[in-house]
Scaffold this motif. Structure first.
Motif, PDB file in Angstrom:
ATOM      1  N   VAL A 162       0.861  -1.184   0.000  1.00 12.10           N
ATOM      2  CA  VAL A 162       0.000   0.000   0.000  1.00 12.10           C
ATOM      3  C   VAL A 162       0.898   1.235   0.000  1.00 12.10           C
ATOM      4  CG1 VAL A 162      -1.897   1.202   1.135  1.00 12.10           C
ATOM      5  CG2 VAL A 162      -1.712  -1.298   1.328  1.00 12.10           C
ATOM      6  N   PHE A 163       0.825   2.038  -1.058  1.00 16.82           N
ATOM      7  CA  PHE A 163       1.775   3.127  -1.258  1.00 16.82           C
ATOM      8  C   PHE A 163       1.136   4.480  -0.996  1.00 16.82           C
ATOM      9  CE2 PHE A 163       4.157   5.928  -4.375  1.00 16.82           C
ATOM     10  CZ  PHE A 163       5.319   5.998  -3.614  1.00 16.82           C
TER      11      PHE A 163
ATOM     12  N   TYR B 206       5.598   2.704   2.052  1.00 18.83           N
ATOM     13  CA  TYR B 206       4.917   1.446   1.792  1.00 18.83           C
ATOM     14  C   TYR B 206       4.491   0.796   3.110  1.00 18.83           C
ATOM     15  CZ  TYR B 206       7.264   1.645  -2.810  1.00 18.83           C
ATOM     16  OH  TYR B 206       7.725   2.020  -4.049  1.00 18.83           O
ATOM     17  N   ALA B 207       3.204   0.489   3.214  1.00 25.64           N
ATOM     18  CA  ALA B 207       2.712  -0.425   4.239  1.00 25.64           C
ATOM     19  C   ALA B 207       2.415  -1.751   3.550  1.00 25.64           C
ATOM     20  CB  ALA B 207       1.459   0.127   4.908  1.00 25.64           C
TER      21      ALA B 207
ATOM     22  N   ILE C 241      -6.405   4.786   9.415  1.00 24.12           N
ATOM     23  CA  ILE C 241      -6.392   3.338   9.189  1.00 24.12           C
ATOM     24  C   ILE C 241      -7.592   2.841   8.392  1.00 24.12           C
ATOM     25  CG2 ILE C 241      -5.071   3.014  11.305  1.00 24.12           C
ATOM     26  CD1 ILE C 241      -7.634   1.927  12.613  1.00 24.12           C
ATOM     27  N   ASP C 242      -8.576   3.689   8.124  1.00 23.75           N
ATOM     28  CA  ASP C 242      -9.795   3.211   7.462  1.00 23.75           C
ATOM     29  C   ASP C 242      -9.508   2.578   6.115  1.00 23.75           C
ATOM     30  OD1 ASP C 242      -9.152   6.041   6.926  1.00 23.75           O
ATOM     31  OD2 ASP C 242     -10.879   5.995   5.576  1.00 23.75           O
ATOM     32  N   ARG C 243      -8.508   3.103   5.382  1.00 26.24           N
ATOM     33  CA  ARG C 243      -8.231   2.566   4.039  1.00 26.24           C
ATOM     34  C   ARG C 243      -7.666   1.159   4.102  1.00 26.24           C
ATOM     35  NH1 ARG C 243      -2.745   4.900   2.880  1.00 26.24           N
ATOM     36  NH2 ARG C 243      -2.056   5.595   4.927  1.00 26.24           N
ATOM     37  N   TYR C 244      -6.904   0.840   5.159  1.00 26.74           N
ATOM     38  CA  TYR C 244      -6.407  -0.531   5.311  1.00 26.74           C
ATOM     39  C   TYR C 244      -7.549  -1.476   5.690  1.00 26.74           C
ATOM     40  CZ  TYR C 244      -2.071   2.170   5.996  1.00 26.74           C
ATOM     41  OH  TYR C 244      -1.023   3.051   5.870  1.00 26.74           O
ATOM     42  N   VAL C 245      -8.439  -1.001   6.563  1.00 32.11           N
ATOM     43  CA  VAL C 245      -9.591  -1.807   6.963  1.00 32.11           C
ATOM     44  C   VAL C 245     -10.473  -2.099   5.752  1.00 32.11           C
ATOM     45  CG1 VAL C 245     -11.674  -1.851   8.389  1.00 32.11           C
ATOM     46  CG2 VAL C 245      -9.538  -0.936   9.334  1.00 32.11           C
ATOM     47  N   ASP C 246     -10.689  -1.093   4.934  1.00 33.35           N
ATOM     48  CA  ASP C 246     -11.514  -1.278   3.733  1.00 33.35           C
ATOM     49  C   ASP C 246     -10.857  -2.263   2.765  1.00 33.35           C
ATOM     50  OD1 ASP C 246     -13.335   0.501   4.736  1.00 33.35           O
ATOM     51  OD2 ASP C 246     -12.652   2.201   3.537  1.00 33.35           O
ATOM     52  N   LEU C 247      -9.555  -2.157   2.591  1.00 31.96           N
ATOM     53  CA  LEU C 247      -8.840  -3.078   1.707  1.00 31.96           C
ATOM     54  C   LEU C 247      -8.981  -4.513   2.198  1.00 31.96           C
ATOM     55  CD1 LEU C 247      -6.832  -3.860  -0.534  1.00 31.96           C
ATOM     56  CD2 LEU C 247      -4.978  -3.184   1.012  1.00 31.96           C
ATOM     57  N   ALA C 248      -8.778  -4.724   3.484  1.00 29.65           N
ATOM     58  CA  ALA C 248      -8.889  -6.082   4.034  1.00 29.65           C
ATOM     59  C   ALA C 248     -10.296  -6.639   3.835  1.00 29.65           C
ATOM     60  CB  ALA C 248      -8.514  -6.069   5.508  1.00 29.65           C
TER      61      ALA C 248
END
Length: 498
Positions: free
Chosen positions: A6-7, A14-15, A35-42
């Protein structure tokens, strides 16, 4: 194994979201604070983030590890190396499900195995992680999450504790520790993939590549920093410390907050749109200058820190010609976070943005990632234009060419201020120019020339525009030199004016 890089373009960061598709469990490495974008991706990938790990205490952004622990109760995997002063204080009080990591500790998320590898140098506590996909039958690692240890074509800089955090005498011992970590890296098999935490544009190294991943074998063959390490420890120390860019002012604050614990963000700030009548109170020249008309400059209650207006309009000449007095010019380029974090020193200051509404969400995210949460409102550029057309208070910074700057300098009416990095200045600079990198400009204070105008330049004009607006806010008489490259393109190619 599920693997997603995730860039973030502004921080060149990068995460990594890595999950076991058999169990649906996933771990996130080096998340930022929103952090919402990581939660949405997962969720889109039908994964559950059950754990968060970090490679080190970051200097260039606020970590999202605590945010995840508070809001979702995930397990934390954080370094316990580097000595007591380099432990995560916020995770040590027993409130969180925390596994302290030392060298060689292994853990699993589903059928994906991770091994912590202590790789000090960039920071004392730095961890890298070997990744083995046991769910696919692998018995050896396929890759290394290298954090800020190994980049594509470079290594993490070991000077930040001294140059950014002011730990005197830290950089040379850190460089020698980094040399030891490189020897360990070179013992890894050539096929091993290397997944770094930053790419080109980051201030965490001096020559990072733009390719998102590499291999141990490729770095062994082609990295100048690795080549220096192969030449011996003293050669390596000289190479790795030479020419590092001056770190942005906000790096020390990020180190502090990530160690003590970033404030919990929750929902993103939702700044309201401001009308023309509300602009008059923002028109001031800031902490260092006299009021330019329209009053104010203080926080909403009159007692807090001065308001900061960040003007993101793309045309810097338009800004120089007319802007709200005291506003700071920071366009929405890849250097936005670096620039804001360099010239806005007080993270509690109320911020008003001059920005188009469709750009607002991205700018808000950029700001909270480096700890600026107090965003009181935004003004669309069209509203600003109407305000000026109706006679609202405006300021200007003279924009001049190199010939005019030379005349002012020769007549004793101005001194040239070169706001490029010191390494750029050392390679080539205008006669008599004073160097003050824009990333550390508030540090210079009374060391800047005291008499006459400051004739501010960089190379393309981009950094100089930020610096000129900051200095004008501080009450200095400023002229802005736009685009030195055009004036000196031929000679710069052969070393340029000295």
């Amino acid at each position: 194994m599920f693997f997603r890089q995730v860039f973030d373009e502004k921080l060149a960061q990068y995460a990594y979201l890595i999950g076991c598709q058999r169990t649906g469990d996933a771990i996130l490495f080096d998340p930022q604070r929103d952090i919402d974008r990581y939660v949405d991706l997962a969720r889109r990938e039908e994964l559950r983030i059950v754990a968060v790990a970090e490679t080190h205490i970051h200097a260039d952004f606020l970590s999202g590890a605590r945010e995840f622990a508070e809001r979702f109760g995930v397990r934390l995997y954080l370094s316990d190396e580097g000595g007591p002063e380099w432990r995560y204080e916020w995770a040590a009080d027993g409130r969180y499900d925390h596994t302290p990591l030392t060298d060689g500790v292994r853990f699993a998320i589903g059928e994906i195995e991770f091994e912590a590898v202590h790789t000090p140098g960039h920071t004392p506590e730095h961890m890298s992680f070997l990744v083995t996909d046991r769910g696919a039958g692998a018995t050896e690692p396929m890759g290394l999450l290298s954090g800020d240890f190994v980049f594509v074509g470079d290594l993490g800089r070991p000077d930040l504790l001294e140059t950014a955090v002011r730990v005197e005498g830290a950089m040379t011992p850190a460089a020698r520790r980094l040399y030891g970590s490189v020897q360990r890296f070179l013992e890894l098999p050539d096929y091993l993939q290397v997944w770094p935490a930053h790419g080109a544009g980051s201030s965490c190294g001096k020559a990072l590549g733009a390719v998102p991943e590499t291999t141990v074998g490729y770095e062994r063959r082609f990295s100048p920093a690795i080549a220096a390490a192969l030449a011996g420890e003293d050669v390596f120390v000289s190479h790795i410390l030479e020419g590092q860019p001056e770190p942005p002012m906000y790096f020390a604050r990020m180190k502090r907050d990530n160690k003590l614990g970033p404030a919990i963000l929750g929902a993103l700030p939702d700044p309201p749109r401001l009308a023309e009548r509300e602009l008059e109170g923002l028109a001031c020249s800031g902490a260092g200058g006299a009021d330019a008309g329209g009053g104010g400059g203080n926080g909403a209650d009159g007692d807090g820190p001065a308001d900061v207006v960040i003007d993101t309009r793309p045309d810097r000449s338009a800004f120089m010609a007319r802007h709200l007095p005291g506003s700071i010019y920071v366009p929405l380029t890849k250097s936005f976070c670096t620039a804001v974090g360099s010239v806005v020193v007080d993270e509690t200051a109320p911020i008003t943005l001059i920005v188009a509404e469709d750009e607002l969400d991205g700018v808000v995210r950029d700001l909270v990632r480096i700890g600026f949460d107090n965003i009181r409102g935004f003004v669309e550029p069209e509203t600003l234009d109407r305000y000026f057309a109706e006679g609202g208070a405006a300021a200007a910074i003279p924009e001049i060419d190199l010939a005019a700057a030379s005349r002012l300098s020769e007549d004793g009416r101005g001194e040239v201020l070169d706001v490029r990095y010191a390494s750029e200045y050392a390679a080539s600079h205008l006669p008599g120019a004073v160097n003050a990198s824009y990333t550390r400009l508030p540090d210079y204070g009374d060391r800047l020339p005291a008499n006459g105008s400051l004739l501010v330049h960089c190379l393309s004009g981009a950094r100089a525009a930020v610096a000129a607006s900051y200095l004008a806010r501080e009450g200095r008489d400023v002229h802005y030199i736009n685009d030195l490259f055009t004036a000196y393109a031929g000679s710069l190619e052969t070393g340029g004016p000295q």
